[in-house]
Motif scaffolding. Structure first.
Motif, PDB file in Angstrom:
ATOM      1  N   ASP A   6       0.831  -1.207   0.000  1.00  0.00           N
ATOM      2  CA  ASP A   6       0.000   0.000   0.000  1.00  0.00           C
ATOM      3  C   ASP A   6       0.863   1.253   0.000  1.00  0.00           C
ATOM      4  OD1 ASP A   6      -2.337  -1.517   0.118  1.00  0.00           O
ATOM      5  OD2 ASP A   6      -2.244  -1.642   2.308  1.00  0.00           O
ATOM      6  N   PRO A   7       0.442   2.300  -0.708  1.00  0.00           N
ATOM      7  CA  PRO A   7       1.187   3.565  -0.691  1.00  0.00           C
ATOM      8  C   PRO A   7       1.349   4.082   0.736  1.00  0.00           C
ATOM      9  CG  PRO A   7      -0.448   3.577  -2.439  1.00  0.00           C
ATOM     10  CD  PRO A   7      -0.719   2.351  -1.614  1.00  0.00           C
ATOM     11  N   SER A   8       2.565   4.474   1.077  1.00  0.00           N
ATOM     12  CA  SER A   8       2.856   4.957   2.430  1.00  0.00           C
ATOM     13  C   SER A   8       4.066   5.865   2.382  1.00  0.00           C
ATOM     14  CB  SER A   8       3.133   3.776   3.366  1.00  0.00           C
ATOM     15  OG  SER A   8       4.361   3.144   3.003  1.00  0.00           O
ATOM     16  N   ASP A   9       4.445   6.374   3.547  1.00  0.00           N
ATOM     17  CA  ASP A   9       5.627   7.221   3.610  1.00  0.00           C
ATOM     18  C   ASP A   9       6.898   6.409   3.426  1.00  0.00           C
ATOM     19  OD1 ASP A   9       6.739   9.835   3.995  1.00  0.00           O
ATOM     20  OD2 ASP A   9       7.404   9.215   5.980  1.00  0.00           O
ATOM     21  N   GLN A  10       6.791   5.093   3.581  1.00  0.00           N
ATOM     22  CA  GLN A  10       7.971   4.241   3.407  1.00  0.00           C
ATOM     23  C   GLN A  10       8.321   4.051   1.935  1.00  0.00           C
ATOM     24  OE1 GLN A  10       6.485   0.872   5.719  1.00  0.00           O
ATOM     25  NE2 GLN A  10       7.976   1.326   7.327  1.00  0.00           N
ATOM     26  N   ASN A  11       7.309   4.003   1.070  1.00  0.00           N
ATOM     27  CA  ASN A  11       7.571   3.819  -0.367  1.00  0.00           C
ATOM     28  C   ASN A  11       7.276   5.072  -1.185  1.00  0.00           C
ATOM     29  OD1 ASN A  11       4.756   3.849  -0.539  1.00  0.00           O
ATOM     30  ND2 ASN A  11       4.584   1.635  -0.722  1.00  0.00           N
ATOM     31  N   GLY A  12       7.161   6.199  -0.504  1.00  0.00           N
ATOM     32  CA  GLY A  12       6.925   7.455  -1.229  1.00  0.00           C
ATOM     33  C   GLY A  12       5.545   7.524  -1.842  1.00  0.00           C
ATOM     34  N   GLN A  13       4.540   6.937  -1.156  1.00  0.00           N
ATOM     35  CA  GLN A  13       3.148   6.948  -1.622  1.00  0.00           C
ATOM     36  C   GLN A  13       2.994   6.317  -3.002  1.00  0.00           C
ATOM     37  OE1 GLN A  13       0.936   7.812   0.596  1.00  0.00           O
ATOM     38  NE2 GLN A  13       2.507   8.548   2.027  1.00  0.00           N
ATOM     39  N   THR A  14       3.895   5.363  -3.317  1.00  0.00           N
ATOM     40  CA  THR A  14       3.885   4.723  -4.632  1.00  0.00           C
ATOM     41  C   THR A  14       4.091   3.225  -4.477  1.00  0.00           C
ATOM     42  OG1 THR A  14       4.846   6.702  -5.641  1.00  0.00           O
ATOM     43  CG2 THR A  14       4.974   4.672  -6.916  1.00  0.00           C
ATOM     44  N   SER A  15       3.185   2.427  -5.008  1.00  0.00           N
ATOM     45  CA  SER A  15       3.368   0.979  -4.991  1.00  0.00           C
ATOM     46  C   SER A  15       4.518   0.599  -5.914  1.00  0.00           C
ATOM     47  CB  SER A  15       2.083   0.273  -5.445  1.00  0.00           C
ATOM     48  OG  SER A  15       1.009   0.577  -4.574  1.00  0.00           O
ATOM     49  N   LEU A  16       5.173  -0.512  -5.600  1.00  0.00           N
ATOM     50  CA  LEU A  16       6.321  -0.968  -6.390  1.00  0.00           C
ATOM     51  C   LEU A  16       5.961  -1.014  -7.871  1.00  0.00           C
ATOM     52  CD1 LEU A  16       9.240  -2.141  -6.027  1.00  0.00           C
ATOM     53  CD2 LEU A  16       8.175  -4.399  -6.217  1.00  0.00           C
ATOM     54  N   ASN A  17       6.773  -0.339  -8.694  1.00  0.00           N
ATOM     55  CA  ASN A  17       6.529  -0.268 -10.133  1.00  0.00           C
ATOM     56  C   ASN A  17       7.778  -0.763 -10.864  1.00  0.00           C
ATOM     57  OD1 ASN A  17       6.128   0.524 -12.843  1.00  0.00           O
ATOM     58  ND2 ASN A  17       4.786   2.189 -12.224  1.00  0.00           N
ATOM     59  N   ILE A  18       7.780  -2.062 -11.185  1.00  0.00           N
ATOM     60  CA  ILE A  18       8.973  -2.670 -11.778  1.00  0.00           C
ATOM     61  C   ILE A  18       9.228  -2.152 -13.184  1.00  0.00           C
ATOM     62  CG2 ILE A  18      10.028  -4.854 -12.484  1.00  0.00           C
ATOM     63  CD1 ILE A  18       8.660  -6.177 -10.117  1.00  0.00           C
ATOM     64  N   ASP A  19       8.185  -1.856 -13.933  1.00  0.00           N
ATOM     65  CA  ASP A  19       8.376  -1.284 -15.274  1.00  0.00           C
ATOM     66  C   ASP A  19       9.199   0.000 -15.190  1.00  0.00           C
ATOM     67  OD1 ASP A  19       7.020  -3.263 -16.614  1.00  0.00           O
ATOM     68  OD2 ASP A  19       5.097  -2.209 -16.616  1.00  0.00           O
ATOM     69  N   LYS A  20       8.854   0.840 -14.216  1.00  0.00           N
ATOM     70  CA  LYS A  20       9.573   2.108 -14.081  1.00  0.00           C
ATOM     71  C   LYS A  20      10.985   1.895 -13.536  1.00  0.00           C
ATOM     72  CE  LYS A  20       6.258   5.833 -14.159  1.00  0.00           C
ATOM     73  NZ  LYS A  20       5.963   7.191 -13.665  1.00  0.00           N
ATOM     74  N   ILE A  21      11.151   0.936 -12.624  1.00  0.00           N
ATOM     75  CA  ILE A  21      12.479   0.651 -12.105  1.00  0.00           C
ATOM     76  C   ILE A  21      13.412   0.274 -13.260  1.00  0.00           C
ATOM     77  CG2 ILE A  21      13.851  -0.956 -10.719  1.00  0.00           C
ATOM     78  CD1 ILE A  21      11.421  -1.141  -8.819  1.00  0.00           C
ATOM     79  N   GLU A  22      12.951  -0.632 -14.117  1.00  0.00           N
ATOM     80  CA  GLU A  22      13.776  -1.073 -15.253  1.00  0.00           C
ATOM     81  C   GLU A  22      14.066   0.081 -16.199  1.00  0.00           C
ATOM     82  OE1 GLU A  22      12.273  -5.742 -15.509  1.00  0.00           O
ATOM     83  OE2 GLU A  22      11.347  -4.212 -16.788  1.00  0.00           O
ATOM     84  N   ALA A  23      13.053   0.908 -16.455  1.00  0.00           N
ATOM     85  CA  ALA A  23      13.239   2.037 -17.374  1.00  0.00           C
ATOM     86  C   ALA A  23      14.188   3.073 -16.784  1.00  0.00           C
ATOM     87  CB  ALA A  23      11.889   2.668 -17.703  1.00  0.00           C
ATOM     88  N   VAL A  24      14.059   3.341 -15.494  1.00  0.00           N
ATOM     89  CA  VAL A  24      14.932   4.304 -14.824  1.00  0.00           C
ATOM     90  C   VAL A  24      16.388   3.849 -14.901  1.00  0.00           C
ATOM     91  CG1 VAL A  24      15.613   5.199 -12.555  1.00  0.00           C
ATOM     92  CG2 VAL A  24      13.224   5.314 -13.264  1.00  0.00           C
ATOM     93  N   ILE A  25      16.632   2.565 -14.624  1.00  0.00           N
ATOM     94  CA  ILE A  25      18.002   2.043 -14.650  1.00  0.00           C
ATOM     95  C   ILE A  25      18.581   2.140 -16.061  1.00  0.00           C
ATOM     96  CG2 ILE A  25      19.407  -0.030 -14.383  1.00  0.00           C
ATOM     97  CD1 ILE A  25      17.546  -0.824 -12.075  1.00  0.00           C
TER      98      ILE A  25
END
Length: 346
Positions: A187-206
């Protein structure tokens, strides 16, 4: 603000009826689509031979591309596949527009319209998304609509699905491994920056970082990811990747970092440093869908890359050790993103 894209020679300029070179510009424009105002990049030609009020013109073909760009921005806003996504999906299985439409049980012109002008409804988009995520869906659809294909066509599709399944299996397993680390952070929270894990974006960012930073290794990449998400939270209230970071001796480190590095679409090589140590070197990946990154995302990425591009691992670790977010957390504690507000200005 208008941006010069290129110069084009026209045999017959529609403005002045002469053969000459015209300039192609790009500028922000707005249009109403389904009751919403959408901003997009509009292209047009500029004829220097005409009066200033009549110098700009947009040929029909360019107008169609402009409209498609606007519709794709609408799609991105509503998390629908873009026209390019649909083209890529179809090419993944060597299908024509008509073949994909038949496979889905739709009208033969449907895919052609989605790739060129029309915006798919949510139910059609769900089917396209399902095919994109799971090749086995293709086989189910092929069996259901087998009468629409010849035996040779069916065999060709089946062979392509088998080829894609091997890649899909590896990719899906690598994603499951990383996702398993985030069961407690769904769930979105202060621990993940109000964002659920987004693997598509992780791969694109890298891949985006790797294309712009030479000698990108693991230690440096992990710090860049933290800065990217922290700046995004500071500016927009939401992180980009949904990663959760812990306070470690060498700075912020994402939970599940080993599984992150092992993602199937992350392009890495183990190489020896000058001192003989094995290091993981990150490279751009041609498997990644870069369209998942928004213009705002890329602006944040560019800001972080510009700041740290020439930093070595020790320099970026030392720099991060001075951040309040690091100083106010203890070893192994999660660095919550409320501390991103105290991030030092670049």
């Amino acid at each position: 603000m208008s941006k010069l894209i290129k110069k084009v020679f026209l045999d017959n300029c529609p403005v002045c009826d002469q053969a000459h070179e015209v300039k192609e510009f790009e500028d922000d424009a707005q249009v109403i689509i389904k009751g919403e105002q959408i901003t997009y990049k509009e292209r047009y030609f500029y004829c220097e031979n005409a009066d200033i009020d009549e110098s700009e013109f947009i040929p029909a073909r360019m107008a169609n591309k402009n409209l498609l760009a606007a519709r794709d921005n609408y799609r991105k806003k509503h998390h629908l596949l873009t026209s390019r996504d649909i083209v890529d999906l179809r090419k993944d299985y060597d299908l024509s527009q008509v073949e994909l439409a038949r496979l889905l049980g739709w009208g033969e012109a449907t895919i052609s319209r989605y790739e060129s002008k029309a915006i798919q409804d949510e139910s059609h988009d769900m089917m396209l998304q399902l095919i994109r995520k799971d090749p086995l869906t293709i086989l189910d659809l092929l069996e259901r609509n087998s009468s629409k294909f010849t035996d040779s066509e069916k065999k060709a599709i089946q062979n392509k699905v088998e080829q894609n399944l091997e890649s899909y299996g590896r990719e899906n397993l690598s994603r499951q491994n990383l996702t398993s680390n985030y069961v407690g952070y769904l769930d979105p929270s202060d621990q993940n920056g109000q964002t659920s894990l987004n693997i598509d974006k992780i791969e694109a960012v890298i891949s985006y970082i790797a294309s712009r930073v030479n000698n990108l290794h693991k230690v440096k990449l992990m710090k860049l990811l933290w800065y990217i998400d922290s700046i995004s939270v500071k500016q927009t209230g939401q992180a980009i990747t949904g990663l959760v970071y812990r306070h470690e001796e060498m700075g912020a480190l994402p939970i599940g970092h080993r599984n992150l590095v092992a993602l199937n679409n992350v392009n890495t090589r183990e190489e020896l440093s000058n001192n003989g140590y094995e290091m993981i070197h990150f490279y751009p990946s041609d498997k990644v869908k870069m369209s998942v990154l928004t213009k705002a995302d890329k602006k944040i990425l560019d800001t972080v890359i510009k700041k740290f591009k020439d930093f070595n691992a020790k320099s970026i670790i030392d720099y991060m050790h001075q951040e309040i977010a690091y100083k106010e957390t203890k070893p192994n504690e999660i660095i919550t993103f409320n501390l991103a507000k105290k991030l030092r200005e670049f």
